[in-house]
Design an enzyme around this catalytic site. Structure first.
Site, PDB file in Angstrom:
ATOM      1  N   LYS A 113       7.782  65.523  11.090  1.00 49.67           N
ATOM      2  CA  LYS A 113       7.726  64.134  11.574  1.00 49.67           C
ATOM      3  C   LYS A 113       6.310  63.600  11.388  1.00 49.67           C
ATOM      4  O   LYS A 113       5.352  64.359  11.574  1.00 49.67           O
ATOM      5  CB  LYS A 113       8.012  64.089  13.083  1.00 49.67           C
ATOM      6  CG  LYS A 113       9.423  64.350  13.517  1.00 49.67           C
ATOM      7  CD  LYS A 113       9.495  64.329  15.053  1.00 49.67           C
ATOM      8  CE  LYS A 113      10.851  64.749  15.591  1.00 49.67           C
ATOM      9  NZ  LYS A 113      11.936  63.817  15.279  1.00 49.67           N
TER      10      LYS A 113
ATOM     11  N   LYS B 217      20.020  70.315  25.617  1.00 50.07           N
ATOM     12  CA  LYS B 217      19.116  70.601  24.490  1.00 50.07           C
ATOM     13  C   LYS B 217      17.731  70.953  25.023  1.00 50.07           C
ATOM     14  O   LYS B 217      17.092  70.150  25.698  1.00 50.07           O
ATOM     15  CB  LYS B 217      19.041  69.389  23.561  1.00 50.07           C
ATOM     16  CG  LYS B 217      17.954  69.504  22.466  1.00 50.07           C
ATOM     17  CD  LYS B 217      17.955  68.314  21.500  1.00 50.07           C
ATOM     18  CE  LYS B 217      16.774  68.364  20.539  1.00 50.07           C
ATOM     19  NZ  LYS B 217      16.728  67.204  19.608  1.00 50.07           N
TER      20      LYS B 217
ATOM     21  N   GLU C 125      17.568  69.483  14.347  1.00 46.89           N
ATOM     22  CA  GLU C 125      17.601  70.856  14.871  1.00 46.89           C
ATOM     23  C   GLU C 125      18.375  70.961  16.179  1.00 46.89           C
ATOM     24  O   GLU C 125      18.936  72.003  16.486  1.00 46.89           O
ATOM     25  CB  GLU C 125      16.172  71.364  15.068  1.00 46.89           C
ATOM     26  CG  GLU C 125      15.488  70.963  16.385  1.00 46.89           C
ATOM     27  CD  GLU C 125      15.309  69.455  16.553  1.00 46.89           C
ATOM     28  OE1 GLU C 125      15.318  68.730  15.545  1.00 46.89           O
ATOM     29  OE2 GLU C 125      15.166  68.995  17.697  1.00 46.89           O
TER      30      GLU C 125
ATOM     31  N   ARG D 183      21.173  69.747  17.186  1.00 43.25           N
ATOM     32  CA  ARG D 183      22.600  70.043  17.033  1.00 43.25           C
ATOM     33  C   ARG D 183      22.818  71.515  16.689  1.00 43.25           C
ATOM     34  O   ARG D 183      23.862  72.072  16.991  1.00 43.25           O
ATOM     35  CB  ARG D 183      23.204  69.103  15.976  1.00 43.25           C
ATOM     36  CG  ARG D 183      22.649  69.254  14.602  1.00 43.25           C
ATOM     37  CD  ARG D 183      22.993  68.069  13.709  1.00 43.25           C
ATOM     38  NE  ARG D 183      22.181  66.888  14.045  1.00 43.25           N
ATOM     39  CZ  ARG D 183      22.320  65.702  13.462  1.00 43.25           C
ATOM     40  NH1 ARG D 183      23.236  65.512  12.533  1.00 43.25           N
ATOM     41  NH2 ARG D 183      21.546  64.693  13.824  1.00 43.25           N
TER      42      ARG D 183
ATOM     43  N   ASP E 178      11.546  66.821  24.246  1.00 49.52           N
ATOM     44  CA  ASP E 178      12.811  67.100  23.567  1.00 49.52           C
ATOM     45  C   ASP E 178      13.644  68.175  24.283  1.00 49.52           C
ATOM     46  O   ASP E 178      14.689  68.581  23.793  1.00 49.52           O
ATOM     47  CB  ASP E 178      12.521  67.515  22.109  1.00 49.52           C
ATOM     48  CG  ASP E 178      13.599  67.038  21.138  1.00 49.52           C
ATOM     49  OD1 ASP E 178      14.390  66.148  21.521  1.00 49.52           O
ATOM     50  OD2 ASP E 178      13.663  67.574  20.011  1.00 49.52           O
TER      51      ASP E 178
ATOM     52  N   ASP F  68      14.735  68.584  10.792  1.00 49.03           N
ATOM     53  CA  ASP F  68      14.500  67.758  11.981  1.00 49.03           C
ATOM     54  C   ASP F  68      15.798  67.490  12.751  1.00 49.03           C
ATOM     55  O   ASP F  68      15.764  67.017  13.878  1.00 49.03           O
ATOM     56  CB  ASP F  68      13.826  66.438  11.565  1.00 49.03           C
ATOM     57  CG  ASP F  68      13.151  65.746  12.731  1.00 49.03           C
ATOM     58  OD1 ASP F  68      13.038  66.376  13.802  1.00 49.03           O
ATOM     59  OD2 ASP F  68      12.744  64.585  12.564  1.00 49.03           O
TER      60      ASP F  68
END
Ligand code: BES
Ligand code: ZN
Ligand code: ZN
Length: 485
Positions: free
Chosen positions: A258, A246, A331, A333, A270, A329
């Site tokens: 968020k 990811k 996102e 996946r 992330d 949020d």
């Protein structure tokens, strides 16, 4: 990282040394004076594990390692002891150190050196007084009958990989958007035989990667999709292992924004999964591991904007499935799903994805490990768990029951991108499973990818978790075929 590792036969007389010993080792053949030996013996008797002796021109450090029936625990103790020594070396301004293996059990000195070097890591780019803060260590001399040159090369390569993966993760978005991310991967000093190709937005559009494009819709920067291929002629596997990471270079949550504190503030991390895959690909190719491995790194940031996907929008994914995006949020996946479908073109033996995917995984096990799940034959997960214990990037396996599947049913599309709060880490994995017909293992590193407080050799900030785990797994991959399950 400009650290030199060398294997030497004898202990140089004029240099500072760390001795790795058992408490009952006979130390008389080392060059200690009688009073030093007496002092060391007394300290050991008192239960001291770490003893330092200053002989003016040099330091001697003695590290006692207790015997333990669980070898993996012992390795971890060595890494942690190594990390403690990295602080001592900094304090005493050593730029060179000799490591002496008086235990002669394979792996212990390796683990100690690993902890020492990884504990030495720091991200200083944005400080004004970098030179003062920098650890001065430049060279490690290893005296060991058990470690060979090949092992030391692996140690060096893996440490390098962890360093640059940590650097990439610690970089803020202002320097690490998706394009900069893929450029950085390209510039890793790619070893021979490893190919790296970066798809730009145009190419991603022509491939109709609707998940990656959907997440990118609110962004001012284009997405990238980086493909790394390591296909050695002497590979033991016919069909490659595909690693998917990811690469959300910053996750604001999108329109499902968020809150900043304790939620958005470290979301530059992330992309830890994608960075880890890049690091593993580097280490595997550099060490010429005879296993075909592909790395797929979808990258974008996730932001709100006039054009951003709105909750309830339906997007069409790379494999043609429609997804109702109920929460922007969730996102990770979406971009992983496109990459996982793309992996099918390689007819993979196994797909492993690694991602900072859910707060749910972090809530379940905290910062202490990795949540794993999947539908692959059990020997793969067993081997991963084994590697996890060995390198102390531990995996706990979550269930992957089919009852979870129906939680992702949408009223208007083939799937929705969120389920209920309960079992959120699992339904995220279940979502990914829908996008391939090949065996999949999903690793959620949300809790352990980035630490707010330092933890031994993992340091503070990016840990690069997954690099040492996947490297160990791939190194042992050839043995998987010899086992009966
Ligand atoms: N990047 C986050 C997950 C995350 C949380 C990583 C904490 C590291 C630390 C992910 O994109 C996310 O926001 N997940 C949501 C999913 C939910 C909306 C279904 C979450 O876990 O809250
Ligand atoms: Zn998110
Ligand atoms: Zn995210």
């Amino acid at each position: 990282m400009d650290l030199k590792y060398s294997l030497v036969k004898d202990i140089p007389g004029n240099k500072s040394v760390i001795y790795l010993i058992r408490k009952d080792n006979n130390l008389s053949h080392f060059a200690f004076t009688r009073s030093e030996l007496k002092y060391i013996t007394e300290q050991i008797k008192d239960g001291e594990k770490q003893i330092s002796i200053n002989s003016y021109s040099k330091w001697s450090y003695i590290q006692v390692i207790d015997k333990e029936t669980d070898l993996d625990k012992q390795y971890e103790k060595c890494r942690r002891a190594g990390s403690k020594h990295s602080l001592l070396l900094k304090q005493h301004k050593h730029n060179e150190i000799v490591l002496v293996d008086a235990i002669e059990e394979p792996g212990l000195l390796y683990a100690f050196a690993e902890g020492l070097v990884l504990g030495n890591y720091c991200f200083l780019k944005y400080f004004g007084d970098k030179t003062e803060k920098k650890h001065p260590l430049k060279s490690i001399l290893i005296v060991s009958d058990k470690l060979n040159k090949q092992e030391i090369d692996v140690l060096k390569t893996l440490n390098e990989a962890v360093y640059f993966v940590r650097d990439m993760i610690n970089e803020p978005l202002s320097f690490m958007n998706a394009v900069q991310f893929s450029e950085t991967v390209k510039q890793l000093g790619i070893p021979g035989g490893l190919s790296v190709e970066v798809f730009n937005k145009k190419k991603i559009e022509s491939l109709k990667m609707g998940g990656l494009l959907g997440v990118n819709r609110g962004s001012i920067d284009p997405p990238t999709f980086t493909v790394m291929e390591w296909m050695p002629d002497n590979a033991v596997n016919k069909n490659p292992l595909v690693l998917v990471g990811k690469g959300v270079v910053f996750d604001t949550g999108g329109l499902s924004l968020k809150p900043t504190q304790n939620s958005m503030d470290y979301m530059k991390s992330d992309m830890s999964g994608a960075a880890a895959v890049a690091g593993v690909m580097y280490a595997v190719a550099q060490s010429k591991i005879p296993v075909k491995v592909i790395g797929l790194l979808p990258a974008t940031d996730n932001r709100p904007d006039g054009n951003a996907v709105a909750p309830g929008d339906v997007i069409t994914m790379y494999n043609g499935m429609s997804v109702e995006v109920l929460n922007t949020d969730a996102e990770g996946r979406l971009i992983l799903a496109d990459a996982i479908s793309y992996a099918d073109k390689y007819k993979p033996e196994l797909i492993i994805d690694i991602a900072t995917l859910t707060g749910s995984a972090a809530l379940a096990i905290g910062r202490f490990g990795i949540v794993g799940m999947g539908n692959a034959e059990s020997r793969y997960m067993k081997s991963l768990v084994h590697s996890g214990n060995h390198v102390h990037e531990r995996i706990v396996e979550f269930p992957f029951w089919e009852e979870f599947d129906k939680l992702l049913e949408s009223n208007i599309a083939d799937l929705k991108n969120i389920a209920e709060r309960e079992a959120g880490a699992i339904t995220a994995g279940k979502f990914l499973e829908k996008f391939t017909s090949y065996p999949l293992i999903h690793l959620d590193i949300a809790g352990s990818a980035f630490l707010k407080k330092a933890n031994s050799y993992q340091g503070k900030g990016a840990t690069a978790i997954g690099v040492r785990l996947l490297f160990d797994f791939i190194r042992n991959f050839p043995n998987l075929f010899d086992k009966d399950g």
